[in-house]
Scaffold this active site. Structure first.
Site, PDB file in Angstrom:
ATOM      1  N   ASP A  21      -2.361   2.249  -6.434  1.00 49.71           N
ATOM      2  CA  ASP A  21      -1.211   2.248  -5.520  1.00 49.71           C
ATOM      3  C   ASP A  21      -1.295   1.166  -4.447  1.00 49.71           C
ATOM      4  O   ASP A  21      -0.713   1.293  -3.377  1.00 49.71           O
ATOM      5  CB  ASP A  21      -1.063   3.619  -4.865  1.00 49.71           C
ATOM      6  CG  ASP A  21      -2.226   3.985  -3.972  1.00 49.71           C
ATOM      7  OD1 ASP A  21      -3.267   3.303  -4.007  1.00 49.71           O
ATOM      8  OD2 ASP A  21      -2.106   4.978  -3.225  1.00 49.71           O
ATOM      9  N   GLU A  22      -1.989   0.076  -4.754  1.00 43.63           N
ATOM     10  CA  GLU A  22      -2.151  -0.975  -3.750  1.00 43.63           C
ATOM     11  C   GLU A  22      -2.288  -2.332  -4.435  1.00 43.63           C
ATOM     12  O   GLU A  22      -2.961  -2.452  -5.452  1.00 43.63           O
ATOM     13  CB  GLU A  22      -3.396  -0.679  -2.914  1.00 43.63           C
ATOM     14  CG  GLU A  22      -3.584  -1.582  -1.743  1.00 43.63           C
ATOM     15  CD  GLU A  22      -4.736  -1.132  -0.842  1.00 43.63           C
ATOM     16  OE1 GLU A  22      -4.849  -1.703   0.248  1.00 43.63           O
ATOM     17  OE2 GLU A  22      -5.511  -0.231  -1.230  1.00 43.63           O
ATOM     18  N   ASP A  77       0.872  -1.164   0.000  1.00 45.57           N
ATOM     19  CA  ASP A  77       0.000   0.000   0.000  1.00 45.57           C
ATOM     20  C   ASP A  77       0.913   1.220   0.000  1.00 45.57           C
ATOM     21  O   ASP A  77       1.552   1.513   0.996  1.00 45.57           O
ATOM     22  CB  ASP A  77      -0.894  -0.020   1.238  1.00 45.57           C
ATOM     23  CG  ASP A  77      -1.902   1.117   1.248  1.00 45.57           C
ATOM     24  OD1 ASP A  77      -2.607   1.235   2.265  1.00 45.57           O
ATOM     25  OD2 ASP A  77      -1.980   1.883   0.281  1.00 45.57           O
TER      26      ASP A  77
END
Length: 157
Positions: free
Chosen positions: A102-103, A12
């Site tokens: 973004d994870e 994350d």
């Protein structure tokens, strides 16, 4: 770590948009950055130190951090940076499940002999930095959560 321990890494990339902005504009490095004016889409660690948080009203964020630099979001830049990050993930393991820009989850269970334990792999990812072209800040970057001893998960602040 026991062989039966956790084998899924949760990556994350905290402050991702702000990190891209700081990577691309050296004048922003080390300064409080807020991405988005009406609502905070992301903020740098420097802005977080003043209590600014994602999804906060922009006016409230500026009252908490009056010296913050507000930048308009550049989604194409974040998309390109995300592709580079996911390339690093895919170079680590073919088993990557993206959750957002973004994870992701990375299954590293079958990599012990060639890449090391899940904790070692996560540390190497962190060392590469959250945003290619920018070193990890404050020890953050890469995988934000790593399995700890006994399969427990520990999250960096």
């Amino acid at each position: 770590m026991p062989l039966g321990g956790a084998t899924i890494l949760h990556a994350d990339l905290d402050a991702f948009y702000a990190s891209v902005e700081q990577r691309d504009d050296p004048r922003l490095r080390g300064r409080p950055v807020i991405v988005g004016a009406g609502v905070v889409l992301a903020c740098s660690y420097e802005a977080k130190a003043y209590g600014v948080r994602t999804a906060m009203n922009g006016g409230q964020a500026l009252r908490r951090c009056p010296g913050a630099i507000v930048v308009e979001p550049r989604m194409s830049a974040y998309s390109e940076a995300s592709k580079a990050v996911f390339k690093v993930f895919e170079d680590t393991t073919p088993l990557v499940e993206g959750l957002s820009i973004d994870e992701a989850f990375l299954d590293v269970g079958g990599l012990r002999k060639i890449r090391g334990t899940p904790v070692e792999i996560a540390r190497r990812l962190r060392g590469r930095g959250a945003v290619p072209g920018r070193a990890a800040d404050h020890g953050r970057g890469g995988a934000d959560e790593v399995p700890g001893e006994g399969g427990e998960r520990g999250r960096e602040a």
